[in-house]
Design a protein around this motif. Structure first.
Motif, short mmCIF file in Angstrom:
data_model
loop_
_atom_site.label_atom_id
_atom_site.label_comp_id
_atom_site.label_asym_id
_atom_site.label_seq_id
_atom_site.Cartn_x
_atom_site.Cartn_y
_atom_site.Cartn_z
N TYR A 61 0.89 -1.20 0.02
CA TYR A 61 0.12 0.09 -0.13
C TYR A 61 0.91 1.36 0.05
CZ TYR A 61 -3.40 3.39 1.32
OH TYR A 61 -4.18 4.70 1.40
N CYS B 210 -5.64 6.63 4.57
CA CYS B 210 -4.62 5.72 4.88
C CYS B 210 -4.86 4.88 6.33
CB CYS B 210 -3.07 6.47 4.93
SG CYS B 210 -2.64 7.22 3.67
N THR C 261 -7.56 2.58 5.66
CA THR C 261 -6.85 1.26 4.70
C THR C 261 -6.32 0.28 5.67
OG1 THR C 261 -6.84 2.49 2.87
CG2 THR C 261 -5.80 0.46 2.53
N PHE D 169 3.62 -0.97 3.58
CA PHE D 169 3.46 0.46 3.65
C PHE D 169 4.58 1.33 3.04
CE2 PHE D 169 2.54 4.79 5.18
CZ PHE D 169 1.23 4.81 5.16
N SER E 8 -5.18 4.59 -3.90
CA SER E 8 -5.55 4.06 -2.71
C SER E 8 -5.65 2.54 -2.88
CB SER E 8 -6.85 4.75 -2.04
OG SER E 8 -7.88 4.45 -2.97
N VAL F 103 -4.87 -1.40 -3.00
CA VAL F 103 -3.71 -2.37 -2.40
C VAL F 103 -3.31 -3.29 -3.42
CG1 VAL F 103 -3.31 -3.98 -0.72
CG2 VAL F 103 -4.76 -1.91 -0.11
N TYR F 104 -2.07 -3.52 -3.51
CA TYR F 104 -1.40 -4.34 -4.49
C TYR F 104 -1.19 -5.88 -3.73
CZ TYR F 104 -0.71 -0.25 -7.61
OH TYR F 104 -0.88 0.83 -8.26
N THR G 1 -9.43 -2.28 -4.11
CA THR G 1 -9.96 -1.05 -3.75
C THR G 1 -10.69 -1.08 -2.43
OG1 THR G 1 -12.04 -1.21 -5.05
CG2 THR G 1 -9.73 -0.85 -6.34
N GLU G 2 -10.76 0.21 -2.18
CA GLU G 2 -11.77 0.35 -1.07
C GLU G 2 -13.26 -0.15 -1.40
OE1 GLU G 2 -12.64 5.35 -2.60
OE2 GLU G 2 -11.24 4.75 -0.72
#
Length: 209
Positions: free
Chosen positions: A74, A84, A87, A109, A172, A174-175, A188-189
């Motif tokens: 992230y 942040c 997440t 992070f 935003s 996350v991989y 994603t969110e």
């Protein structure tokens, strides 16, 4: 004679049919899971996990440092007022739902604000969420720009206010990388905790390749 031969043929056919069904069943069991992912599948569309950064203890870290672990990457910053921490809190819920599988997972992070996010600052921030599975990463402006470009992450420092404070707008997502460092998924969110947990567990269970 003909009835005996007919019985023998039927017996052979039944045996052959049973053997074929067994072999077909075994073959089916050995096939990889082809169920569609619930998250966005980026396999083959993004490069492997590869970078040279500094972790929140001041030690050099590379993508290979996460080998053998499913890694959730992230890009954020410690002064981020909302997205942040939200997440990170969501990722903590994912780890909780993973249960024992969480031991095979790491959260990286990566700061997009290296000027303020020193290793010490990152350490306090990230470890407040999870001291066991999460690590903060920083580097030079060039290093951060390079890895952001590598994974198509957009970020921009906004105008400073009179006190000198500023925000950083950033992607935003996350991989999610597998234990071999291959990019697999994008969360994603809008993705639920259950959905992320489901697919992360599938990544953890992927066979060695």
């Amino acid at each position: 004679m003909s009835s005996w031969f007919s019985f023998q043929r039927k017996g052979c056919f039944a045996a052959l049919l049973t053997a074929w069904l067994l072999s077909a069943g075994l073959a089916a069991c050995s096939h990889p899971d082809t169920t569609p992912w619930k998250l966005t599948d980026v396999s083959g569309h993004l490069p492997d996990l590869d970078f040279n950064l500094t972790d929140d203890t001041g030690k050099p870290v590379t993508g290979q440092s996460f080998a053998g672990r499913t890694t959730l990457v992230y890009f954020g910053y410690t002064h981020c007022p909302d997205v942040c921490p939200e997440t990170m809190a969501r990722l903590m819920q994912v780890l909780q739902q993973l249960g024992p599988d969480a031991k095979n997972t790491r959260i990286a992070f990566i700061t997009v604000d290296p000027a303020r996010d020193t290793p010490a600052v990152l350490h306090d921030y990230v470890r407040a969420f999870d001291a066991q599975h999460a690590v903060g990463l920083t580097g030079t402006d060039g290093a951060i720009e390079g890895i952001a470009k590598r994974y198509r992450v957009a970020y921009q420092m906004e105008k400073r206010d009179p006190s000198g404070a500023y925000d950083v707008t950033h992607s935003s997502a996350v991989y999610i990388f597998d234990g071999h460092g291959h990019a697999r998924l994008l969360a994603t969110e809008s993705d639920s905790i259950d959905t992320i947990t489901h697919d992360v567990r599938r990544v953890i269970e992927l066979p060695a390749s």
